[in-house]
Design a protein around this motif. Structure first.
Motif, PDB file in Angstrom:
ATOM      1  N   ARG A 191       3.555   5.333   1.958  1.00  0.00           N
ATOM      2  CA  ARG A 191       4.214   4.086   1.579  1.00  0.00           C
ATOM      3  C   ARG A 191       5.531   3.919   2.328  1.00  0.00           C
ATOM      4  NH1 ARG A 191       8.208   2.518  -1.175  1.00  0.00           N
ATOM      5  NH2 ARG A 191       8.692   4.532  -2.075  1.00  0.00           N
ATOM      6  N   VAL A 192       6.341   4.965   2.312  1.00  0.00           N
ATOM      7  CA  VAL A 192       7.645   4.899   2.978  1.00  0.00           C
ATOM      8  C   VAL A 192       7.465   4.696   4.481  1.00  0.00           C
ATOM      9  CG1 VAL A 192       9.728   6.221   3.537  1.00  0.00           C
ATOM     10  CG2 VAL A 192       8.854   6.204   1.197  1.00  0.00           C
ATOM     11  N   ALA A 193       6.530   5.426   5.060  1.00  0.00           N
ATOM     12  CA  ALA A 193       6.288   5.296   6.501  1.00  0.00           C
ATOM     13  C   ALA A 193       5.834   3.882   6.865  1.00  0.00           C
ATOM     14  CB  ALA A 193       5.243   6.320   6.955  1.00  0.00           C
ATOM     15  N   MET A 194       4.953   3.309   6.080  1.00  0.00           N
ATOM     16  CA  MET A 194       4.467   1.958   6.369  1.00  0.00           C
ATOM     17  C   MET A 194       5.575   0.933   6.190  1.00  0.00           C
ATOM     18  SD  MET A 194       1.479   2.252   7.514  1.00  0.00           S
ATOM     19  CE  MET A 194       0.910   0.578   7.516  1.00  0.00           C
ATOM     20  N   GLU A 195       6.412   1.100   5.169  1.00  0.00           N
ATOM     21  CA  GLU A 195       7.520   0.159   4.953  1.00  0.00           C
ATOM     22  C   GLU A 195       8.492   0.181   6.127  1.00  0.00           C
ATOM     23  OE1 GLU A 195       9.252   0.938   1.112  1.00  0.00           O
ATOM     24  OE2 GLU A 195       7.620  -0.077   0.067  1.00  0.00           O
ATOM     25  N   ARG A 196       8.667   1.332   6.748  1.00  0.00           N
ATOM     26  CA  ARG A 196       9.546   1.427   7.916  1.00  0.00           C
ATOM     27  C   ARG A 196       8.871   0.897   9.174  1.00  0.00           C
ATOM     28  NH1 ARG A 196      12.112   7.461   7.124  1.00  0.00           N
ATOM     29  NH2 ARG A 196      13.286   6.984   5.239  1.00  0.00           N
ATOM     30  N   LEU A 197       7.573   1.115   9.290  1.00  0.00           N
ATOM     31  CA  LEU A 197       6.849   0.786  10.518  1.00  0.00           C
ATOM     32  C   LEU A 197       6.484  -0.693  10.633  1.00  0.00           C
ATOM     33  CD1 LEU A 197       5.468   1.818  13.089  1.00  0.00           C
ATOM     34  CD2 LEU A 197       3.438   2.262  11.715  1.00  0.00           C
ATOM     35  N   ILE A 198       6.065  -1.312   9.543  1.00  0.00           N
ATOM     36  CA  ILE A 198       5.560  -2.682   9.598  1.00  0.00           C
ATOM     37  C   ILE A 198       6.552  -3.654  10.248  1.00  0.00           C
ATOM     38  CG2 ILE A 198       4.876  -4.674   8.187  1.00  0.00           C
ATOM     39  CD1 ILE A 198       3.305  -2.699   6.435  1.00  0.00           C
ATOM     40  N   GLU A 204       9.394  -9.012   1.928  1.00  0.00           N
ATOM     41  CA  GLU A 204      10.462  -8.026   2.110  1.00  0.00           C
ATOM     42  C   GLU A 204       9.945  -6.784   2.830  1.00  0.00           C
ATOM     43  OE1 GLU A 204      11.760  -7.652  -1.935  1.00  0.00           O
ATOM     44  OE2 GLU A 204      13.280  -9.204  -1.704  1.00  0.00           O
ATOM     45  N   VAL A 205       8.728  -6.363   2.515  1.00  0.00           N
ATOM     46  CA  VAL A 205       8.131  -5.218   3.212  1.00  0.00           C
ATOM     47  C   VAL A 205       7.879  -5.581   4.674  1.00  0.00           C
ATOM     48  CG1 VAL A 205       6.051  -3.782   3.423  1.00  0.00           C
ATOM     49  CG2 VAL A 205       7.089  -4.151   1.178  1.00  0.00           C
ATOM     50  N   ALA A 206       7.342  -6.775   4.897  1.00  0.00           N
ATOM     51  CA  ALA A 206       6.991  -7.182   6.257  1.00  0.00           C
ATOM     52  C   ALA A 206       8.205  -7.378   7.149  1.00  0.00           C
ATOM     53  CB  ALA A 206       6.164  -8.467   6.215  1.00  0.00           C
ATOM     54  N   LEU A 207       9.266  -7.942   6.607  1.00  0.00           N
ATOM     55  CA  LEU A 207      10.413  -8.292   7.438  1.00  0.00           C
ATOM     56  C   LEU A 207      11.568  -7.307   7.325  1.00  0.00           C
ATOM     57  CD1 LEU A 207      10.535 -12.164   6.967  1.00  0.00           C
ATOM     58  CD2 LEU A 207       9.303 -10.823   8.671  1.00  0.00           C
ATOM     59  N   GLY A 208      11.604  -6.519   6.274  1.00  0.00           N
ATOM     60  CA  GLY A 208      12.683  -5.555   6.113  1.00  0.00           C
ATOM     61  C   GLY A 208      14.038  -6.257   6.096  1.00  0.00           C
ATOM     62  N   ASP A 209      14.993  -5.688   6.808  1.00  0.00           N
ATOM     63  CA  ASP A 209      16.354  -6.240   6.842  1.00  0.00           C
ATOM     64  C   ASP A 209      16.420  -7.612   7.509  1.00  0.00           C
ATOM     65  OD1 ASP A 209      17.282  -3.970   5.592  1.00  0.00           O
ATOM     66  OD2 ASP A 209      17.797  -2.952   7.462  1.00  0.00           O
ATOM     67  N   GLU A 210      15.419  -7.936   8.313  1.00  0.00           N
ATOM     68  CA  GLU A 210      15.432  -9.226   9.008  1.00  0.00           C
ATOM     69  C   GLU A 210      15.299 -10.409   8.057  1.00  0.00           C
ATOM     70  OE1 GLU A 210      13.441  -9.768  12.869  1.00  0.00           O
ATOM     71  OE2 GLU A 210      12.855  -7.661  12.647  1.00  0.00           O
TER      72      GLU A 210
END
Length: 100
Positions: free
Chosen positions: A35-42, A69-75
């Protein structure tokens, strides 16, 4: 939406996870690692066009804010700030810049 399990098919990844399970006190939660890896990678693997499309899908109610939020992260914060700035600029009186 149905919850699916992400499976690692790479032998080297599986080997590292198995070794970490053995040496780490308390073991290793593979689901949490995935989960953590995918949240960082996506956010890193999406193109700008894909990010825009996902944001538009969110605005149409087709995906949740959590998924966005998962897809874009900080963006996501940058996009929302840019959208607000653009709206403010569009509302300004620009008649003083028109040359007759």
């Amino acid at each position: 939406m149905e919850e699916d399990t992400v499976q690692f098919r790479s032998k080297s990844i599986k080997e590292v996870l198995n070794v970490l399970k053995e040496i780490r006190v308390g073991g290793l939660n593979e689901s949490e690692v995935g989960r953590v890896a995918m949240e960082r990678l996506i956010p890193e693997i999406l193109s700008d066009d894909e990010k825009i499309e996902l944001y538009e899908m969110y605005e149409r109610g087709e995906i949740s804010k959590a998924a966005l939020e998962v897809a874009l992260g900080d963006e996501l914060n940058d996009i929302e700030r840019m959208k607000e700035d653009t709206s403010e600029m569009a509302e300004r009186d620009t008649s003083q810049y028109i040359v007759e």
